[in-house]
Motif scaffolding. Structure first.
Motif, PDB file in Angstrom:
ATOM      1  N   THR A 120       0.734  -1.360   0.013  1.00 41.18           N
ATOM      2  CA  THR A 120       0.021  -0.001   0.017  1.00 41.18           C
ATOM      3  C   THR A 120       1.047   1.193  -0.111  1.00 41.18           C
ATOM      4  O   THR A 120       0.612   2.269  -0.681  1.00 41.18           O
ATOM      5  CB  THR A 120      -1.092   0.043   1.203  1.00 41.18           C
ATOM      6  OG1 THR A 120      -1.725  -1.120   1.238  1.00 41.18           O
ATOM      7  CG2 THR A 120      -1.809   1.310   1.162  1.00 41.18           C
ATOM      8  N   ARG A 129       2.219   1.883  -3.462  1.00 41.02           N
ATOM      9  CA  ARG A 129       1.411   2.605  -4.249  1.00 41.02           C
ATOM     10  C   ARG A 129       1.223   3.917  -4.205  1.00 41.02           C
ATOM     11  O   ARG A 129       0.942   4.982  -5.045  1.00 41.02           O
ATOM     12  CB  ARG A 129      -0.128   1.667  -4.328  1.00 41.02           C
ATOM     13  CG  ARG A 129      -0.322   0.251  -4.605  1.00 41.02           C
ATOM     14  CD  ARG A 129      -1.498  -0.325  -5.097  1.00 41.02           C
ATOM     15  NE  ARG A 129      -2.389  -0.553  -3.854  1.00 41.02           N
ATOM     16  CZ  ARG A 129      -3.162   0.280  -3.321  1.00 41.02           C
ATOM     17  NH1 ARG A 129      -3.817   1.148  -4.247  1.00 41.02           N
ATOM     18  NH2 ARG A 129      -3.809  -0.172  -2.082  1.00 41.02           N
ATOM     19  N   ASN A 165       2.098   6.893  -6.911  1.00 40.15           N
ATOM     20  CA  ASN A 165       0.945   7.830  -7.394  1.00 40.15           C
ATOM     21  C   ASN A 165       1.357   9.085  -7.218  1.00 40.15           C
ATOM     22  O   ASN A 165       0.900   9.930  -7.967  1.00 40.15           O
ATOM     23  CB  ASN A 165      -0.217   7.181  -6.985  1.00 40.15           C
ATOM     24  CG  ASN A 165      -0.727   5.826  -7.714  1.00 40.15           C
ATOM     25  OD1 ASN A 165      -0.430   5.798  -8.754  1.00 40.15           O
ATOM     26  ND2 ASN A 165      -1.724   5.210  -7.210  1.00 40.15           N
ATOM     27  N   ALA A 210      -5.233   4.578  -1.644  1.00 33.70           N
ATOM     28  CA  ALA A 210      -4.267   3.855  -1.023  1.00 33.70           C
ATOM     29  C   ALA A 210      -4.167   4.320   0.480  1.00 33.70           C
ATOM     30  O   ALA A 210      -3.879   3.505   1.404  1.00 33.70           O
ATOM     31  CB  ALA A 210      -2.965   4.135  -1.605  1.00 33.70           C
TER      32      ALA A 210
END
Length: 395
Positions: free
Chosen positions: A45, A48, A52, A365
């Motif tokens: 997590t 991610r 991003n 996330a």
């Protein structure tokens, strides 16, 4: 849930660019949880979120019996050097929780009173200071204009780079606020204002006769053994391992990163200048909410919330879909975003630092990270979305 909360809310952010593949780092020294969150899911997590919305990101989840630390991304763009899970960072408005704790310790010592007017301690400094109380300042119900809106409201990235080594005094900062009309009558509304905590810092100095940072160090940092935490004053550097922070500069039709890691933090002073680590912030909030720093009666007043953001005295609360209530603060200052929250019993905490840079908002996330950290599952969708984090201004 979480928006970027204007991650670089300086009036200068216009676009974000993508960062290449994330570098993943786990801290082998952190004890493996015997229960609770899945560390592989936590790391995934975090990765991610980094891919991003950040050039680098680190976090620690801590319980009384174990700790997990992880990181993703790079410590400096163009180097491939990984973020260190125990690295230091600028915490922005998380500073306010430290400052509020010192002020409440002075209340416990009967050297300061929450419902006294500011005029009693800082005569002649604040317009209408006879009606604005210490409590109004600490809970953002004073109505005072936020000095950062005057100082930084129209600032560009070029402006911030030009002023990066400018030294500021608290009274210079206040000059951008105290000549402005109040937003509302004292106690009649709620509006987050960094001006309030510049004044709380000055109150601490007036009452103790010492710099507010010395009091934070003497009363909190040293007793808790927060070895990575400091009040830097006018020092522009971050000593020890740390990730770099960036601002987006428009150039030749595109956006390029400007490294803003080194800057003179007195522009934030008692509203947001401190440095720390995820481990130290977790220890601090665990001690604070767990009752080790304040008498129970004053901790209860600190947690008596008001306004749309459920804000107390230097703390705010967040409720997960499971019903779990968290206490802590967020912070954002030129290239650094901090999230530090823990459970109401002081048992479990999550602290995270991100260096915003990327094409997307990490909403989903972050939802998953919170549910993993505090509820042991990433299935936020099955229990509803987490409420939006408060938009608490520039620091």
């Amino acid at each position: 849930m979480t928006t970027r909360r204007t991650m670089l809310k300086t009036g200068a952010v216009t676009a974000f660019v993508a960062v290449g593949g994330a570098t993943l780092t786990a801290d082998p020294a952190a004890a493996a949880p015997t229960s609770g969150p899945d560390r592989a899911a936590l790391q995934d997590t975090l990765a991610r979120m980094g891919a991003n919305g950040a050039s680098g990101i680190l976090a620690e989840v801590r319980d009384r019996d174990w700790a997990w630390r992880g990181a993703a991304g790079v410590a400096e763009l163009g180097t491939g050097r990984p973020v260190q899970p125990r690295g230091r960072f600028r915490v922005g408005s998380v500073t306010k929780s430290f400052v509020a704790t010192v002020a409440l310790q002075l209340v416990a010592e009967r050297r300061l009173r929450l419902d006294d007017p500011v005029e009693r301690y800082l005569p002649g400094l604040v317009p209408d200071g006879g009606r604005i109380t210490v409590r109004h300042l600490m809970q953002h119900t004073s109505g005072l204009f936020d000095y950062t809106d005057g100082l930084l409201g129209g600032a560009t990235v070029q402006d911030l780079v030009r002023m990066r080594y400018r030294s500021w005094s608290p009274r210079e900062l206040l000059a951008y606020a105290l000549d402005e009309a109040p937003l509302f009558e004292p106690g009649a509304g709620w509006s987050y204002s960094n001006t309030n905590y510049i004044l709380v810092g000055l109150l601490i100095e007036r009452v103790t006769g010492r710099p507010y940072g010395s009091e934070v160090t003497r009363r909190i940092i040293r007793p808790l053994g927060l070895h990575q935490t400091e009040v830097p004053g006018h020092d522009p550097d971050i000593a020890g391992p740390h990730a770099h922070g960036y601002l987006p500069l428009e150039r030749d039709g595109g956006v390029v990163p400007v490294d803003i890691t080194r800057f003179e933090p007195s522009i934030a002073w008692a509203a947001g200048e401190m440095l720390s680590s995820a481990e130290d912030l977790n220890r601090f909030y665990g001690a604070l909410v767990g009752g080790r720093l304040l008498p129970a009666s004053l901790l209860a007043q600190m947690q008596a919330t008001t306004g749309p953001e459920s804000y107390g005295l230097g703390l705010f609360s967040l409720t997960l879909p499971s019903g779990t209530t968290l206490w802590g603060h967020t912070g954002g200052i030129f290239g650094y975003e901090t999230f530090a929250m823990g459970t109401a019993d002081g048992r479990r905490q999550l602290s995270l630092s991100a260096n915003p840079w990327g094409p997307h908002e990490p909403d989903d996330a972050m939802d998953q990270l919170l549910t993993l950290a505090f509820d042991g599952t990433g299935a936020a969708a099955r229990t509803g979305r987490i409420q939006q984090l408060p938009k608490l201004g520039r620091f």
